[in-house]
Design an enzyme around this catalytic site. Structure first.
Site, PDB file in Angstrom:
ATOM      1  N   ARG A 165      -1.132   6.764  -1.884  1.00  9.47           N
ATOM      2  CA  ARG A 165      -0.899   5.890  -3.659  1.00  9.47           C
ATOM      3  C   ARG A 165      -2.015   5.860  -3.649  1.00  9.47           C
ATOM      4  O   ARG A 165      -2.770   4.569  -4.252  1.00  9.47           O
ATOM      5  CB  ARG A 165      -0.637   4.596  -1.829  1.00  9.47           C
ATOM      6  CG  ARG A 165       0.766   4.712  -1.531  1.00  9.47           C
ATOM      7  CD  ARG A 165       2.335   4.794  -2.536  1.00  9.47           C
ATOM      8  NE  ARG A 165       3.249   5.138  -1.603  1.00  9.47           N
ATOM      9  CZ  ARG A 165       4.010   6.663  -1.396  1.00  9.47           C
ATOM     10  NH1 ARG A 165       2.887   7.653  -1.597  1.00  9.47           N
ATOM     11  NH2 ARG A 165       4.520   6.611  -0.258  1.00  9.47           N
ATOM     12  N   SER A 236       7.766  -1.678  -2.830  1.00  6.85           N
ATOM     13  CA  SER A 236       6.654  -1.853  -2.107  1.00  6.85           C
ATOM     14  C   SER A 236       5.760  -2.628  -2.659  1.00  6.85           C
ATOM     15  O   SER A 236       5.137  -2.005  -2.662  1.00  6.85           O
ATOM     16  CB  SER A 236       6.786  -0.562  -1.202  1.00  6.85           C
ATOM     17  OG  SER A 236       7.760  -0.108  -0.383  1.00  6.85           O
ATOM     18  N   GLU A 332      -0.277  -2.735  -2.643  1.00  9.48           N
ATOM     19  CA  GLU A 332       0.309  -1.032  -3.769  1.00  9.48           C
ATOM     20  C   GLU A 332       0.129  -1.705  -4.990  1.00  9.48           C
ATOM     21  O   GLU A 332      -0.770  -0.726  -5.672  1.00  9.48           O
ATOM     22  CB  GLU A 332       1.463  -0.974  -3.488  1.00  9.48           C
ATOM     23  CG  GLU A 332       1.520  -0.090  -1.648  1.00  9.48           C
ATOM     24  CD  GLU A 332       2.716   0.731  -2.284  1.00  9.48           C
ATOM     25  OE1 GLU A 332       3.429   1.273  -3.041  1.00  9.48           O
ATOM     26  OE2 GLU A 332       3.933   1.237  -1.195  1.00  9.48           O
TER      27      GLU A 332
END
Length: 336
Positions: A165, A236, A332
């Site tokens: 990520r 998320s 995130e």
């Protein structure tokens, strides 16, 4: 010629649906717009930022600067070979629509990444991944404008410095503006169905098609995750933390049932949603921000939530998880 938008509302430009405004905004519909906009003396000295689909950001207030709204379209089969097919798409294309197009065109390889919100240009920035496939595994190169040199460059996978990520573009957000992405779809294609949600659907079948995987991923995501068009969210919200193997063994001894995925280097990736759920956060709200009642990894805007409320909720969750498990959760989304 580009149009300058003043006092531009950004509520529809971020998937959380947070109300915020930008002093100036310009829709970038072609690569040629970028150098001209960035050299425009009307924006001299102003801060700037880039928004695609706004699916991975939390807006914390109005922006006294220039917002570049990435809208470059286009998708095409760029090359075919014995080992791979190359597909190129403009940064403003909707990611899921690109995935659906590749399936319809008989070009498998992206099906596990179906229904991930956002644009093509944002995909390498976040190094998106889901259901056993990471973007970097399907990446060939991208084209970007380098604001440090004032020119366009092509960057291959190594140059993008992908990790979980993360990428070069998250580490140097002010420098790079992605305009097009080329994906490498391998030949022969092999289905990826080992991820638990897919394994439950397909079992040990070896004749699974890409279209079946695409449909299964869409069905699972729709069951677990709220539609941003209906309930504001950024998917998320936290990364799945990766811990040393010894730490995981200690956690497993203290918390039977803890979910972990062994990594090639001996570390273990924990399921952040499991940690948050076991701390009792699923369905709880702080003001107009809340944890989704079906997926603890997703924070939602119940209506009128501010960026500050979203971040306050996130910090409380981080505090609880650290106190309970000794594990740090990292968001995130990019905080703007």
């Amino acid at each position: 010629m580009y149009q300058i938008l003043t006092d531009h509302p950004l509520q529809s430009a971020n998937s959380f649906g947070i109300a915020a405004r930008s002093r100036y905004a310009v829709e970038i519909r072609a690569e040629a717009d970028l150098p001209a906009v960035l050299a425009d003396p009307r924006f001299a000295g102003l801060p700037r930022r880039l928004l695609g689909g706004g699916s991975n950001v939390v807006l914390t207030g109005d922006f006294d600067g220039l917002t570049l709204l990435m809208r470059i379209p286009g998708r095409r089969l760029a090359a075919e070979g014995a080992e791979a097919v190359l597909v190129e798409a403009g940064a403003g294309e909707v990611w899921h629509e690109l995935v659906a197009w590749t399936i319809a065109e008989g070009l498998p390889g992206l099906e596990n990444l179906a229904l991930i919100p956002g644009t093509v240009g944002a995909a390498p920035i976040q190094n998106i991944g889901a259901y056993g496939v990471e973007l970097e595994e399907r990446f060939d190169n991208l084209r970007a404008f380098d604001t440090a040199t004032g020119g366009f460059v092509t960057l291959d996978r190594a140059a993008c410095r992908f990790s979980y990520r993360d990428s070069l573009f998250k580490r140097e957000p002010e420098r790079w503006i992605v305009t097009a992405v080329t994906l490498r779809l391998p030949r022969p294609w092999t289905p990826v169905t080992a991820y638990p949600d897919l394994a439950r659907v397909f079992g040990d079948r070896t004749d699974v098609t890409a279209a079946e995987i695409f449909d299964a991923v869409v069905a699972v995501r729709r069951q677990k995750l709220p539609d941003p068009a209906v309930i504001g969210n950024a998917g998320s919200f936290f990364k799945n933390p990766i811990v040393p193997g010894a730490q995981y063994d200690d956690l497993a001894a203290s918390f039977p049932g803890i979910v972990g995925y062994p990594q090639p280097d001996g570390r273990v990736k924990l399921a952040a949603g499991w940690l948050i759920d076991r701390c009792g956060w699923k369905g709880r709200a702080v003001g107009q921000a809340a944890v989704h009642d079906r997926q603890a990894l997703v924070l939602i805007n119940r209506g009128g939530a501010t960026g500050a409320e979203i971040l306050n909720l996130a910090r409380q969750i981080q505090t609880d998880v650290r106190a309970t498990y000794g594990v740090a959760l990292e968001p995130e989304p990019v905080i703007l």
